[in-house]
Write a protein that holds these residues in place. Structure first.
Motif, short mmCIF file in Angstrom:
data_model
loop_
_atom_site.label_atom_id
_atom_site.label_comp_id
_atom_site.label_asym_id
_atom_site.label_seq_id
_atom_site.Cartn_x
_atom_site.Cartn_y
_atom_site.Cartn_z
N TYR A 91 -21.98 4.67 -28.39
CA TYR A 91 -21.06 5.78 -28.11
C TYR A 91 -21.69 7.09 -28.59
O TYR A 91 -22.47 7.11 -29.55
CB TYR A 91 -19.74 5.59 -28.85
CG TYR A 91 -18.95 4.37 -28.42
CD1 TYR A 91 -17.96 4.47 -27.45
CD2 TYR A 91 -19.20 3.12 -28.98
CE1 TYR A 91 -17.23 3.35 -27.05
CE2 TYR A 91 -18.48 1.99 -28.59
CZ TYR A 91 -17.50 2.12 -27.62
OH TYR A 91 -16.79 1.01 -27.23
N LYS A 92 -21.32 8.18 -27.92
CA LYS A 92 -21.75 9.51 -28.35
C LYS A 92 -20.54 10.44 -28.29
O LYS A 92 -19.68 10.32 -27.40
CB LYS A 92 -22.87 10.04 -27.46
CG LYS A 92 -23.52 11.31 -27.99
CD LYS A 92 -24.70 11.72 -27.13
CE LYS A 92 -25.99 11.55 -27.89
NZ LYS A 92 -27.14 12.10 -27.15
N ASP A 133 -21.84 13.08 -33.13
CA ASP A 133 -21.88 11.72 -33.64
C ASP A 133 -22.50 10.80 -32.60
O ASP A 133 -22.35 11.02 -31.39
CB ASP A 133 -20.46 11.25 -33.98
CG ASP A 133 -20.43 10.10 -34.97
OD1 ASP A 133 -21.52 9.65 -35.40
OD2 ASP A 133 -19.32 9.64 -35.31
N PHE A 134 -23.21 9.77 -33.08
CA PHE A 134 -23.83 8.78 -32.21
C PHE A 134 -23.83 7.47 -32.98
O PHE A 134 -24.32 7.41 -34.12
CB PHE A 134 -25.25 9.21 -31.84
CG PHE A 134 -26.02 8.19 -31.06
CD1 PHE A 134 -25.67 7.88 -29.75
CD2 PHE A 134 -27.11 7.53 -31.62
CE1 PHE A 134 -26.38 6.93 -29.02
CE2 PHE A 134 -27.84 6.59 -30.90
CZ PHE A 134 -27.47 6.30 -29.60
N PHE A 176 -27.07 16.57 -23.15
CA PHE A 176 -28.44 16.35 -23.58
C PHE A 176 -28.78 14.86 -23.69
O PHE A 176 -29.75 14.48 -24.36
CB PHE A 176 -28.68 17.06 -24.93
CG PHE A 176 -28.50 18.55 -24.85
CD1 PHE A 176 -29.56 19.37 -24.51
CD2 PHE A 176 -27.26 19.13 -25.06
CE1 PHE A 176 -29.39 20.74 -24.41
CE2 PHE A 176 -27.08 20.50 -24.97
CZ PHE A 176 -28.15 21.31 -24.64
N ASP A 177 -27.98 14.02 -23.06
CA ASP A 177 -28.19 12.58 -23.16
C ASP A 177 -29.51 12.13 -22.54
O ASP A 177 -30.05 11.09 -22.89
CB ASP A 177 -27.04 11.81 -22.49
CG ASP A 177 -25.73 11.99 -23.22
OD1 ASP A 177 -25.77 12.38 -24.41
OD2 ASP A 177 -24.68 11.75 -22.62
N LEU A 193 -15.52 11.69 -25.93
CA LEU A 193 -16.12 10.42 -26.34
C LEU A 193 -16.75 9.74 -25.12
O LEU A 193 -16.07 9.50 -24.12
CB LEU A 193 -15.06 9.52 -26.95
CG LEU A 193 -15.49 8.12 -27.41
CD1 LEU A 193 -16.50 8.22 -28.55
CD2 LEU A 193 -14.27 7.30 -27.83
N LYS A 194 -18.03 9.44 -25.24
CA LYS A 194 -18.77 8.83 -24.14
C LYS A 194 -19.20 7.42 -24.55
O LYS A 194 -19.74 7.19 -25.63
CB LYS A 194 -19.99 9.66 -23.81
CG LYS A 194 -20.83 9.12 -22.67
CD LYS A 194 -22.11 9.93 -22.48
CE LYS A 194 -21.79 11.36 -22.11
NZ LYS A 194 -23.03 12.13 -21.81
N ARG A 195 -18.98 6.47 -23.64
CA ARG A 195 -19.39 5.07 -23.86
C ARG A 195 -20.50 4.73 -22.89
O ARG A 195 -20.33 4.81 -21.68
CB ARG A 195 -18.18 4.14 -23.64
CG ARG A 195 -18.51 2.66 -23.70
CD ARG A 195 -17.22 1.85 -23.51
NE ARG A 195 -17.45 0.41 -23.57
CZ ARG A 195 -17.53 -0.37 -22.50
NH1 ARG A 195 -17.43 0.15 -21.28
NH2 ARG A 195 -17.71 -1.66 -22.65
N PHE A 196 -21.66 4.36 -23.41
CA PHE A 196 -22.79 4.01 -22.57
C PHE A 196 -22.63 2.57 -22.09
O PHE A 196 -22.35 1.66 -22.87
CB PHE A 196 -24.10 4.14 -23.36
CG PHE A 196 -24.44 5.56 -23.73
CD1 PHE A 196 -25.10 6.39 -22.85
CD2 PHE A 196 -24.07 6.07 -24.97
CE1 PHE A 196 -25.41 7.70 -23.19
CE2 PHE A 196 -24.38 7.38 -25.32
CZ PHE A 196 -25.04 8.19 -24.42
#
Length: 375
Positions: free
Chosen positions: A103-104, A94-95, A172-173, A38-41
Motif C-alpha cells: 500500500y502507498k 507512507d509505504f 511518482f509510483d 490510499l492505494k493498493r498495489f
C-alpha cells in the motif's frame, strides 16, 4: 480492501475503485482525523505465511518484492516533502505491506484541475509551464525520472486570491533513478507521451539498454505537453504511427502549430529530438520562458511561417552508453545532453494552422489521484 476496512490504522471511507488505476485499487481513507489517498498495489504479492509454494518460487517472489520496495523507498527518500521548491510535488507519506499486499499513502488534496490551459493568457501560460518545469528540475537535479509524465498526472490549480495557475505534479509510483528503470515488461508509461527510446525499450529493441532511459524521457513528454498546453493539441504526425515517439523513431518530423512563436517552436523541436542527448536540460527550458510573450499565439499570413520544410530526422540508431554525459548515480549516467553552443536554430516548416492530434491507444496508464471532477 473494501469500504469500512482498517488497514494499518487507515480507515477506508469510500468504495475502492481502479478508475485510471492500471494495476492498482484506490480509495480515500482517514487516520487521526486527517484524510488520505490510499492505494493498493495488485502486484507484486509477497509469499503468504504457510504457503505451499516451493522454496525456489518463494525466493524469486521475495526478490521481486525486495526490488519493488527498494525502488519505492529509494524515491521517497530522495523526494522529501520539505525539499526546497517541492511545494508543487504531491508526495507519498507512507509505504507499507500488510499481509501479502503493498500500500502507498498520500495526503488527500483538491483534485480539481483546469481542463483547457490553452485558454489562458500568455503570461498565465508562461507561469504554468515554469511551475511544471521547476518541479521537473527538482527531480532531475537528484537524478530522478518521473517516468509517466502526462496531463493526467499534472493538476492545474489556482489558490483563492492567487493571480496565476500553478502545476502540481502527482503520481511518482513509476519513478526511477536516471539510467536504472524497471525491466522492459515492468516499466510504466503512456505510449502517447513516451519518448522514442522508451518506446524502443518496451518493444524489446536491444540497441536501447536501461542506461539509455534517463531524465531525457521526461523532457520529451514535457515538449509534447508544452505544445498541448499552448495550442490545445499535440504536435501532428502521419496517422500511420500510433504516437509522436513512433513517428520520430521512423524519421518523421513532428508538425507544430504554425501559430506558435519561433522561439517556442525551436524549444519544442529541441525537446522532442530523437536523440536524448540533444534535448535541453530544464535550466535551458526555463530560460526560454523568461519572456512570457513567447507563449503568445500569432496568426501568420499563409506561406510566411517557414521558408522551407525542415530536413527529415535521421532514422533511429543505437544509443551508445558513452554518449551519456551527466551526473553519475552509482553506475548510472544521465545522457540528457545540452545542444552545442554553436548550433543554429533550425527553421520551422509550413504546417497546418490547427493540427489535429491522432487518436492512439494508451498503454499502461498508471494511477492518479482519482476523478478530478469529484474531489
Amino acid at each position: 480492501m473494501k469500504l469500512g476496512d482498517e488497514i494499518s490504522g487507515y480507515h477506508v471511507v469510500t468504495e475502492p475503485t481502479n478508475a485510471n488505476g492500471g494495476k492498482c485499487m484506490w480509495a480515500f481513507a482517514e487516520k487521526d482525523g486527517r484524510q488520505y489517498f490510499l492505494k493498493r498495489f495488485l502486484e507484486p504479492k509477497r509469499p503468504r505465511e504457510g504457503s505451499t509454494a516451493s522454496a525456489a518460487s518463494r525466493r524469486i517472489r521475495l526478490e521481486v518484492c525486495q526490488e519493488f520496495e527498494d525502488r519505492h523507498r529509494g524515491i521517497m527518500k530522495r523526494l522529501r516533502p520539505d525539499a526546497r521548491g517541492g511545494g508543487n510535488l504531491v508526495l507519498a507519506t507512507d509505504f507499507f505491506h500488510e499481509g501479502s499486499t503493498y500500500y502507498k499513502v498520500t495526503e488527500r488534496i483538491d483534485t480539481t484541475t483546469l481542463e483547457k490551459p490553452q485558454t489562458l493568457e500568455p503570461r498565465q501560460k508562461a507561469v504554468l509551464l515554469k511551475t511544471l518545469g521547476l518541479s521537473l528540475q527538482l527531480l532531475h537535479d537528484i537524478d530522478v525520472v518521473h517516468g509517466d509524465l502526462k496531463p493526467l498526472n499534472v493538476l492545474i490549480q489556482k489558490r483563492d486570491g492567487a493571480a496565476f495557475h500553478s502545476a502540481k505534479l502527482i503520481d511518482f509510483d513509476d519513478s526511477y533513478l536516471s539510467g536504472s528503470p524497471p525491466g522492459r515488461q515492468d516499466v510504466a508509461g503512456d505510449s502517447l507521451y513516451g519518448a522514442p527510446e522508451w518506446r524502443r525499450y518496451v518493444q524489446e529493441d536491444e540497441s536501447v539498454q536501461p542506461e539509455h532511459l534517463t531524465t531525457a524521457v521526461d523532457v520529451f513528454a514535457l515538449g509534447l505537453m508544452t505544445h498541448e498546453y499552448l495550442t490545445g493539441s499535440l504536435p501532428a504526425h502521419d496517422e500511420r504511427y500510433g504516437s509522436p515517439a513512433d513517428a520520430v523513431n521512423a524519421g518523421e518530423t513532428l508538425r507544430l502549430d504554425s501559430r506558435l512563436s519561433d522561439s517556442l517552436r525551436g524549444l519544442i523541436r529541441a525537446t522532442t529530438s530523437l536523440q536524448p542527448g540533444k534535448r535541453p536540460r530544464m535550466g535551458t527550458y526555463l530560460k526560454a520562458l523568461k519572456d512570457p510573450t513567447v507563449c503568445a499565439l500569432v496568426h501568420r499570413r499563409p506561406g510566411t511561417a517557414d521558408s522551407k520544410p525542415p530536413a527529415p530526422a535521421a532514422p533511429a540508431a543505437p544509443l551508445p552508453a558513452e554518449e551519456a554525459p551527466g551526473t553519475r548515480v552509482s553506475r548510472i549516467r544521465s545522457n540528457l545532453g545540452r545542444p552545442p553552443a554553436s548550433a543554429k536554430p533550425e527553421k520551422p516548416a509550413p504546417e497546418p494552422e490547427t493540427p489535429t492530434p491522432t487518436e492512439v491507444k494508451r498503454s499502461r496508464v498508471r494511477i492518479n489521484l482519482g476523478d478530478r471532477r469529484k474531489p
